[in-house]
Design an enzyme around this catalytic site. Structure first.
Site, PDB file in Angstrom:
ATOM      1  N   TRP A  21       4.029 -10.688  10.728  1.00  0.00           N
ATOM      2  CA  TRP A  21       3.025 -10.629   9.594  1.00  0.00           C
ATOM      3  C   TRP A  21       4.813 -11.272   8.968  1.00  0.00           C
ATOM      4  O   TRP A  21       5.222 -10.551   8.673  1.00  0.00           O
ATOM      5  CB  TRP A  21       2.684 -10.066   8.471  1.00  0.00           C
ATOM      6  CG  TRP A  21       1.895 -10.782   7.313  1.00  0.00           C
ATOM      7  CD1 TRP A  21       1.495 -11.966   7.555  1.00  0.00           C
ATOM      8  CD2 TRP A  21       2.883  -9.919   6.479  1.00  0.00           C
ATOM      9  NE1 TRP A  21       1.746 -11.161   5.653  1.00  0.00           N
ATOM     10  CE2 TRP A  21       2.154 -10.596   5.179  1.00  0.00           C
ATOM     11  CE3 TRP A  21       4.112  -8.789   6.123  1.00  0.00           C
ATOM     12  CZ2 TRP A  21       2.967 -10.535   3.322  1.00  0.00           C
ATOM     13  CZ3 TRP A  21       3.843  -9.105   5.111  1.00  0.00           C
ATOM     14  CH2 TRP A  21       3.734  -9.052   3.795  1.00  0.00           C
ATOM     15  N   GLU A  44      -0.241 -13.343  12.035  1.00  0.00           N
ATOM     16  CA  GLU A  44      -1.535 -12.999  10.898  1.00  0.00           C
ATOM     17  C   GLU A  44      -0.895 -13.884   9.712  1.00  0.00           C
ATOM     18  O   GLU A  44      -0.014 -14.042   9.003  1.00  0.00           O
ATOM     19  CB  GLU A  44      -0.844 -11.638  10.206  1.00  0.00           C
ATOM     20  CG  GLU A  44      -1.929 -11.413   9.662  1.00  0.00           C
ATOM     21  CD  GLU A  44      -1.380  -9.981   8.591  1.00  0.00           C
ATOM     22  OE1 GLU A  44      -0.429  -9.264   8.801  1.00  0.00           O
ATOM     23  OE2 GLU A  44      -2.412  -9.023   8.347  1.00  0.00           O
ATOM     24  N   LYS A  97      -2.549 -15.873   5.720  1.00  0.00           N
ATOM     25  CA  LYS A  97      -2.668 -14.762   4.571  1.00  0.00           C
ATOM     26  C   LYS A  97      -3.190 -15.749   3.720  1.00  0.00           C
ATOM     27  O   LYS A  97      -2.674 -17.258   3.477  1.00  0.00           O
ATOM     28  CB  LYS A  97      -1.352 -14.282   3.885  1.00  0.00           C
ATOM     29  CG  LYS A  97      -1.740 -13.399   2.729  1.00  0.00           C
ATOM     30  CD  LYS A  97      -0.860 -12.494   2.502  1.00  0.00           C
ATOM     31  CE  LYS A  97      -1.166 -11.382   1.630  1.00  0.00           C
ATOM     32  NZ  LYS A  97      -0.480 -10.129   1.373  1.00  0.00           N
ATOM     33  N   ASP A 104      -7.106 -10.407   9.438  1.00  0.00           N
ATOM     34  CA  ASP A 104      -6.641  -9.657   8.141  1.00  0.00           C
ATOM     35  C   ASP A 104      -8.377  -9.736   7.130  1.00  0.00           C
ATOM     36  O   ASP A 104      -8.145 -10.861   6.678  1.00  0.00           O
ATOM     37  CB  ASP A 104      -5.813  -9.377   7.378  1.00  0.00           C
ATOM     38  CG  ASP A 104      -5.450  -8.057   7.029  1.00  0.00           C
ATOM     39  OD1 ASP A 104      -6.746  -8.161   5.699  1.00  0.00           O
ATOM     40  OD2 ASP A 104      -4.410  -7.278   6.996  1.00  0.00           O
ATOM     41  N   HIS A 117      -7.513 -11.580   3.743  1.00  0.00           N
ATOM     42  CA  HIS A 117      -6.590 -12.420   3.868  1.00  0.00           C
ATOM     43  C   HIS A 117      -7.347 -13.857   3.279  1.00  0.00           C
ATOM     44  O   HIS A 117      -6.629 -14.712   3.837  1.00  0.00           O
ATOM     45  CB  HIS A 117      -5.660 -12.235   5.417  1.00  0.00           C
ATOM     46  CG  HIS A 117      -4.499 -11.806   4.861  1.00  0.00           C
ATOM     47  ND1 HIS A 117      -3.518 -11.260   5.651  1.00  0.00           N
ATOM     48  CD2 HIS A 117      -4.705 -10.366   4.276  1.00  0.00           C
ATOM     49  CE1 HIS A 117      -2.918 -10.304   5.557  1.00  0.00           C
ATOM     50  NE2 HIS A 117      -3.129  -9.630   4.112  1.00  0.00           N
ATOM     51  N   HIS A 147      -7.245  -6.995  11.465  1.00  0.00           N
ATOM     52  CA  HIS A 147      -6.323  -6.309  10.768  1.00  0.00           C
ATOM     53  C   HIS A 147      -7.822  -5.497   9.753  1.00  0.00           C
ATOM     54  O   HIS A 147      -7.985  -6.065   8.620  1.00  0.00           O
ATOM     55  CB  HIS A 147      -5.336  -6.825   9.693  1.00  0.00           C
ATOM     56  CG  HIS A 147      -3.698  -5.918  10.829  1.00  0.00           C
ATOM     57  ND1 HIS A 147      -2.685  -6.452   9.397  1.00  0.00           N
ATOM     58  CD2 HIS A 147      -3.717  -5.321  11.649  1.00  0.00           C
ATOM     59  CE1 HIS A 147      -2.248  -6.110  10.256  1.00  0.00           C
ATOM     60  NE2 HIS A 147      -2.429  -5.320  11.209  1.00  0.00           N
ATOM     61  N   ASP A 159      -7.020  -8.478  -1.919  1.00  0.00           N
ATOM     62  CA  ASP A 159      -5.807  -8.280  -0.470  1.00  0.00           C
ATOM     63  C   ASP A 159      -5.651  -6.467  -1.465  1.00  0.00           C
ATOM     64  O   ASP A 159      -5.019  -5.965  -0.643  1.00  0.00           O
ATOM     65  CB  ASP A 159      -4.872  -9.310  -0.163  1.00  0.00           C
ATOM     66  CG  ASP A 159      -4.496  -8.152   1.504  1.00  0.00           C
ATOM     67  OD1 ASP A 159      -5.010  -7.361   1.683  1.00  0.00           O
ATOM     68  OD2 ASP A 159      -3.515  -8.457   1.287  1.00  0.00           O
ATOM     69  N   ASP A 217      -5.948  -3.789   0.006  1.00  0.00           N
ATOM     70  CA  ASP A 217      -5.643  -2.733   0.966  1.00  0.00           C
ATOM     71  C   ASP A 217      -6.623  -0.977   0.913  1.00  0.00           C
ATOM     72  O   ASP A 217      -6.395  -0.258   1.256  1.00  0.00           O
ATOM     73  CB  ASP A 217      -4.640  -2.851   1.896  1.00  0.00           C
ATOM     74  CG  ASP A 217      -3.854  -3.776   1.837  1.00  0.00           C
ATOM     75  OD1 ASP A 217      -4.331  -3.904   3.535  1.00  0.00           O
ATOM     76  OD2 ASP A 217      -3.254  -4.532   1.679  1.00  0.00           O
ATOM     77  N   ASP A 271      -5.226  -1.947   8.965  1.00  0.00           N
ATOM     78  CA  ASP A 271      -4.246  -1.945   8.137  1.00  0.00           C
ATOM     79  C   ASP A 271      -5.145  -1.968   6.377  1.00  0.00           C
ATOM     80  O   ASP A 271      -5.087  -2.828   5.642  1.00  0.00           O
ATOM     81  CB  ASP A 271      -4.075  -3.349   7.936  1.00  0.00           C
ATOM     82  CG  ASP A 271      -2.699  -3.309   6.695  1.00  0.00           C
ATOM     83  OD1 ASP A 271      -2.367  -2.438   6.584  1.00  0.00           O
ATOM     84  OD2 ASP A 271      -2.428  -4.901   7.250  1.00  0.00           O
TER      85      ASP A 271
HETATM   86  C1  RNT Z   1       0.286  -7.595   4.213  1.00  0.00           C
HETATM   87  C2  RNT Z   1      -0.665  -8.111   5.523  1.00  0.00           C
HETATM   88  C3  RNT Z   1       0.520  -6.992   6.807  1.00  0.00           C
HETATM   89  C4  RNT Z   1       1.129  -5.754   6.024  1.00  0.00           C
HETATM   90  C5  RNT Z   1       1.313  -4.556   7.158  1.00  0.00           C
HETATM   91  C6  RNT Z   1       2.633  -3.695   5.966  1.00  0.00           C
HETATM   92  O1  RNT Z   1      -0.431  -8.992   3.586  1.00  0.00           O
HETATM   93  O2  RNT Z   1      -1.454  -7.574   5.405  1.00  0.00           O
HETATM   94  O3  RNT Z   1      -0.142  -7.032   7.665  1.00  0.00           O
HETATM   95  O4  RNT Z   1      -0.069  -4.834   5.452  1.00  0.00           O
HETATM   96  O5  RNT Z   1       2.497  -4.828   7.915  1.00  0.00           O
HETATM   97 ZN    ZN Z   2      -2.542  -6.741   7.736  1.00  0.00          ZN
END
Ligand code: RNT
Ligand code: ZN
Length: 416
Positions: free
Chosen positions: A183, A224, A226, A257, A260, A284, A292, A294, A324
């Site tokens: 990523w 990955e 986004k 993810d 994303h 993820h 996003d 998290d 994640d």
């Molecule tokens: C960032 C991605 C990535 C990170 C990690 C730390 O938007 O989701 O995967 O969260 O690699």
């Molecule tokens: Zn991620």
């Protein structure tokens, strides 16, 4: 004792709709969940670089975060004893063991992760890996592998190849294939005029990264995408379409993810389409709240939908499940525990569905029965099977893990 009693009743009830709870428990023990090391220290790592950059952010200042490798190892080990099931630990390059000596990102090597391999072996974890293309002076202006400056691109290409070799070493040493997730934060804050050029540079960089063929049995690469990042709101170079194409071109996995995509898009609907064209996926699993963000994964409808997509299709060998999230506003060990237990819980929920029966209704056009059974399943005694699974895995049942985390906080974390 009450766990056993409740389980017997649940077992009988599930049997009446054709579900074998013993089998579900055995099955779940074999499905690994990859847990992200970076929840333990707010994505800081041990390189002693500056702040977290790359358009991602941890918020909160809960005391007690891990400050070095030993603390992170101890914290994760503690959390792992509260989380049932098979576990992998996902490391980022910045978590290297450099023995106090500065190692450039393009010079990282297996030796810097040997102590992690020992730790994983001792504790029965697999390992996964991530090149770290952020929080670095060469990512400061928001571009890495798609940077207009060839020297900067080359630096990150070297870093990604070095990362893939480290992952292979981990897989080889442990006898458990690693997954390397690529990523990068690259994107434009404001509307660009040459999206094609930036994406062409990114493609060229990945062509060079994947020119190194590597050991497929020891490492699987995944890419990955986004939709946006903080400070990169107008255009993300590594978009979903970009990586779908890239994964097909280089036969890598695609990482999905859950934070994303646009807010009404869901990962649970993407899995089946991508599995038609790609051998494997990496998830993820995260929880976006308005962006996003998290947040820690909770037991919500989308989590269950993702688990059901994997289990109903029998895709547990093609979908690599990774987490994640990074919340710095609560106890970090509790964050790991809640999120990882919920992922496992959702898989258990999915394993207790009479999937064939439901598919039969759908094929016959009997949507009434499909809806009725899906809704009734929600109040079947799923929790009793979950508790039995926790007991068999030797981890605390229900909320009894929380007291242990509070004690650890009092005795260990509060002294940091
Ligand atoms: C960032 C991605 C990535 C990170 C990690 C730390 O938007 O989701 O995967 O969260 O690699
Ligand atoms: Zn991620």
């Amino acid at each position: 004792m009450s766990t056993q009693k409740a389980y017997e009743i649940a077992k009988e009830l599930y049997a009446s709709i054709g579900v074998d709870t013993d089998k579900a428990i055995e099955k779940l023990k074999t499905i690994p969940v990859s847990i992200q090391c970076w929840q333990g220290d707010d994505v800081c790592g041990f390189e002693n670089t500056g702040p977290l950059t790359g358009g991602i952010q941890t918020t909160g200042s809960y005391p007690g975060k891990a400050r070095n490798i030993d603390e992170l190892k101890a914290d994760f080990l503690f959390a792992s004893k509260l989380i049932p099931g098979a576990k992998k630990l996902s490391l980022h390059a910045i978590y290297l063991d450099n023995q106090g000596k500065k190692v450039e990102r393009n010079e990282i090597a297996p030796e810097h992760f040997a102590s992690w391999v020992d730790y994983a072996r001792e504790n029965g974890f697999g390992l996964d890996f991530n090149p770290t293309c952020f929080s670095h002076k060469y990512s400061e202006d928001g571009f890495t592998l798609s940077h207009p400056d060839k020297n900067i691109r080359d630096f990150w290409i070297e870093h990604c190849i070095a990362s893939r070799k480290i992952a292979e070493y981990m897989g080889r040493e442990l006898g458990i294939r690693a997954v390397t997730n690529h990523w990068i934060p690259d994107g434009f804050k404001d509307i660009p005029v040459d999206r094609y050029g930036a994406r062409e540079r990114l493609l060229d960089s990945f062509d060079k990264i994947f020119a190194y063929k590597g050991e497929k049995e020891n490492n699987l690469d995944s890419v990955e995408s986004k939709v946006f990042g903080i400070g990169a709101e107008s255009c993300t170079i590594g978009s979903h379409e970009f990586y779908m194409g890239l994964a097909a071109r280089h036969n890598t996995a695609v990482t999905l993810d859950t934070g994303h995509y646009h807010p009404t898009e869901v990962v649970s609907d993407k899995i089946s389409s991508l599995l038609l064209y790609h051998d494997e996926l990496l998830l993820h699993v995260s929880r976006p709240v308005r962006w996003d963000s998290d947040h820690v994964v909770i037991f919500d409808d989308e989590l269950k939908a993702i688990a059901c997509e994997i289990i109903r299709g029998g895709f547990e060998n093609r979908v690599n499940i990774g987490l994640d999230f990074f919340d710095a506003s609560i106890n970090r060990i509790a964050a790991w525990t809640v999120g990882a237990r919920n992922m496992q819980k959702a898989l258990m929920y999915a394993l207790l569905e009479p999937a064939d029966k439901l598919k039969g209704f759908e094929l016959a056009g009997d949507y009434t029965s499909r809806l009725a059974l899906l809704e009734e399943l929600k109040s079947y005694p799923f929790a009793a099977v979950w508790d039995m699974y926790c007991e068999e895995c030797g981890v605390p049942e229900r909320d009894s893990w929380l007291g242990k985390v509070k004690d650890y906080e009092k005795n260990i974390l509060s002294n940091r």
